[in-house]
Scaffold this active site. Sequence first.
Site, PDB file in Angstrom:
ATOM      1  CB  SER A 144      -0.718   0.054   1.297  1.00 18.33           C
ATOM      2  OG  SER A 144      -1.317   1.302   1.636  1.00 18.33           O
ATOM      3  CE1 TYR A 157      -3.161  -2.305   5.182  1.00 20.80           C
ATOM      4  CE2 TYR A 157      -3.220   0.204   4.790  1.00 20.80           C
ATOM      5  CZ  TYR A 157      -3.226  -1.062   4.390  1.00 20.80           C
ATOM      6  OH  TYR A 157      -3.649  -1.288   2.961  1.00 20.80           O
TER       7      TYR A 157
HETATM    8  N1  LIG Z   1      -8.863  -1.234  -1.141  1.00 22.72           N
HETATM    9  C1  LIG Z   1      -7.728  -0.259  -1.165  1.00 22.72           C
HETATM   10  O1  LIG Z   1      -8.111   1.077  -1.343  1.00 22.72           O
HETATM   11  C2  LIG Z   1      -6.416  -0.800  -0.991  1.00 22.72           C
HETATM   12  C3  LIG Z   1      -5.348   0.330  -0.900  1.00 22.72           C
HETATM   13  C4  LIG Z   1      -4.137   0.064  -0.817  1.00 22.72           C
HETATM   14  C5  LIG Z   1      -3.876  -1.249  -0.455  1.00 22.72           C
HETATM   15  N2  LIG Z   1      -4.860  -2.238  -0.439  1.00 22.72           N
HETATM   16  C6  LIG Z   1      -4.323  -3.814  -0.074  1.00 22.72           C
HETATM   17  O2  LIG Z   1      -4.608  -4.564  -1.341  1.00 22.72           O
HETATM   18  C7  LIG Z   1      -5.209  -5.826  -0.657  1.00 22.72           C
HETATM   19  C8  LIG Z   1      -6.573  -6.259  -1.020  1.00 22.72           C
HETATM   20  O3  LIG Z   1      -7.530  -5.142  -0.644  1.00 22.72           O
HETATM   21  P1  LIG Z   1      -9.023  -5.276  -0.621  1.00 22.72           P
HETATM   22  O4  LIG Z   1      -9.391  -3.768  -0.373  1.00 22.72           O
HETATM   23  O5  LIG Z   1      -9.353  -5.586  -2.138  1.00 22.72           O
HETATM   24  O6  LIG Z   1      -9.521  -6.155   0.483  1.00 22.72           O
HETATM   25  P2  LIG Z   1     -10.792  -6.941   0.828  1.00 22.72           P
HETATM   26  O7  LIG Z   1     -12.019  -5.906   0.385  1.00 22.72           O
HETATM   27  O8  LIG Z   1     -10.831  -6.767   2.670  1.00 22.72           O
HETATM   28  O9  LIG Z   1     -10.752  -8.388   0.616  1.00 22.72           O
HETATM   29  C9  LIG Z   1      -9.915  -9.102   1.315  1.00 22.72           C
HETATM   30  C10 LIG Z   1      -9.970 -10.603   0.692  1.00 22.72           C
HETATM   31  O10 LIG Z   1      -9.353 -11.500   1.514  1.00 22.72           O
HETATM   32  C11 LIG Z   1     -10.234 -12.114   2.283  1.00 22.72           C
HETATM   33  N3  LIG Z   1      -9.644 -12.550   3.648  1.00 22.72           N
HETATM   34  C12 LIG Z   1      -9.897 -11.501   4.755  1.00 22.72           C
HETATM   35  N4  LIG Z   1      -9.194 -12.084   5.757  1.00 22.72           N
HETATM   36  C13 LIG Z   1      -8.867 -13.418   5.450  1.00 22.72           C
HETATM   37  C14 LIG Z   1      -8.172 -14.468   6.033  1.00 22.72           C
HETATM   38  N5  LIG Z   1      -7.913 -14.154   7.428  1.00 22.72           N
HETATM   39  N6  LIG Z   1      -7.700 -15.496   5.556  1.00 22.72           N
HETATM   40  C15 LIG Z   1      -8.013 -15.605   4.193  1.00 22.72           C
HETATM   41  N7  LIG Z   1      -8.815 -14.825   3.268  1.00 22.72           N
HETATM   42  C16 LIG Z   1      -9.127 -13.546   4.023  1.00 22.72           C
HETATM   43  C17 LIG Z   1     -11.651 -11.912   2.197  1.00 22.72           C
HETATM   44  O11 LIG Z   1     -12.562 -12.818   1.997  1.00 22.72           O
HETATM   45  P3  LIG Z   1     -13.401 -13.154   3.562  1.00 22.72           P
HETATM   46  O12 LIG Z   1     -13.711 -11.946   4.344  1.00 22.72           O
HETATM   47  O13 LIG Z   1     -14.617 -13.851   2.958  1.00 22.72           O
HETATM   48  O14 LIG Z   1     -12.436 -14.178   4.177  1.00 22.72           O
HETATM   49  C18 LIG Z   1     -11.492 -11.217   0.766  1.00 22.72           C
HETATM   50  O15 LIG Z   1     -11.459 -12.008  -0.051  1.00 22.72           O
HETATM   51  C19 LIG Z   1      -5.025  -5.689   0.813  1.00 22.72           C
HETATM   52  O16 LIG Z   1      -3.486  -6.175   1.308  1.00 22.72           O
HETATM   53  C20 LIG Z   1      -4.978  -4.222   1.109  1.00 22.72           C
HETATM   54  O17 LIG Z   1      -3.846  -3.835   2.155  1.00 22.72           O
HETATM   55  C21 LIG Z   1      -6.111  -2.128  -0.638  1.00 22.72           C
END
Ligand SMILES: NC(=O)c1ccc[n+]([C@@H]2O[C@H](COP(=O)([O-])OP(=O)(O)OC[C@H]3O[C@@H](n4cnc5c(N)ncnc54)[C@H](OP(=O)(O)O)[C@@H]3O)[C@@H](O)[C@H]2O)c1
Length: 258
Positions: A144, A157
């Site tokens: 991130s 984080y």
């Molecule tokens: N969204 C943003 O703006 C943003 C910005 C910068 C970086 N990121 C990074 O990008 C990545 C993805 O972000 P996102 O926003 O797409 O995430 P998200 O919407 O929170 O999705 C997370 C995924 O991981 C699964 N998950 C959560 N906890 C888990 C665990 N303990 N074991 C196995 N699966 C698990 C969730 O499904 P279940 O809950 O059903 O398990 C879901 O499929 C992350 O590393 C985040 O830090 C995101």
Amino acid sequence: MKLNLHEKRVLITGSSRGIGLAISEAFLEEGARVTLTSRHQSDLDQLKNTLSQRFVQSSILALACEFTDIERIRKLKEQINLTWKGLDILIINLGSGKSVSEPIPSIENFERIFQVNFDSAINTSREFYSLIKESRGSILFIASIAGVEVTGAPTDYSVAKSALIAYSKNLARKAARDGVRVNCIAPGNIYFDGGTWEEKVKADPERIQRLIETTVPLHRFGKPEEIAAAVAFLASERSSFTTGACLIIDGGQTARIF
Ligand SMILES: NC(=O)c1ccc[n+]([C@@H]2O[C@H](COP(=O)([O-])OP(=O)(O)OC[C@H]3O[C@@H](n4cnc5c(N)ncnc54)[C@H](OP(=O)(O)O)[C@@H]3O)[C@@H](O)[C@H]2O)c1
């Protein structure tokens, strides 16, 4: 440009929604074989059915795994190996920025956030390394911009993502001798239905609009597919000289000269 990802065996951690799902779709569009993962098997089964309408069903594995539990990671490795006899590309996408805004989060918060963003990533890369080494494949971490500089994101984080970037770069240097490439991507604010930014927009639309307009030069959120396209490129042989990189994709939010 042909990415030559056809039939490549890919694992994406946390891929039932958001960025992980977009990455899975990008690889499936390239003809790769993809393992979708999350904690909930029923969600994954449903997702596999939906994706099977657009992609070859046998190219999709849907396997629940709790990535904070090393025994579950080991079981996942066995399952993947049994079906695909190896792995070419490992995308460590799992992470969460849901924490507190206090100046110094509690040790419990630090531990929880490190578990999801850092420990799970180290354990997954360690457990799957032998397979990636065997295929002389590649590993990619989703970090991130909060790990690159101080953006106002929760401190625990931000620190966990900085550690992840440092880990990725250290691993890249050492894995090069095994023919393994390791990179990471640092996304900015990525919006999708059901994501954390949707929650924030719903809670205070004007504040978030102001925030995006004043901090992001492109004046908008990023989309999951904009991250996914870069992931597919960096994981492919078209990036054969790229290792140890951290690609920032944030609409210019952190662009500056030191
Ligand atoms: N969204 C943003 O703006 C943003 C910005 C910068 C970086 N990121 C990074 O990008 C990545 C993805 O972000 P996102 O926003 O797409 O995430 P998200 O919407 O929170 O999705 C997370 C995924 O991981 C699964 N998950 C959560 N906890 C888990 C665990 N303990 N074991 C196995 N699966 C698990 C969730 O499904 P279940 O809950 O059903 O398990 C879901 O499929 C992350 O590393 C985040 O830090 C995101």
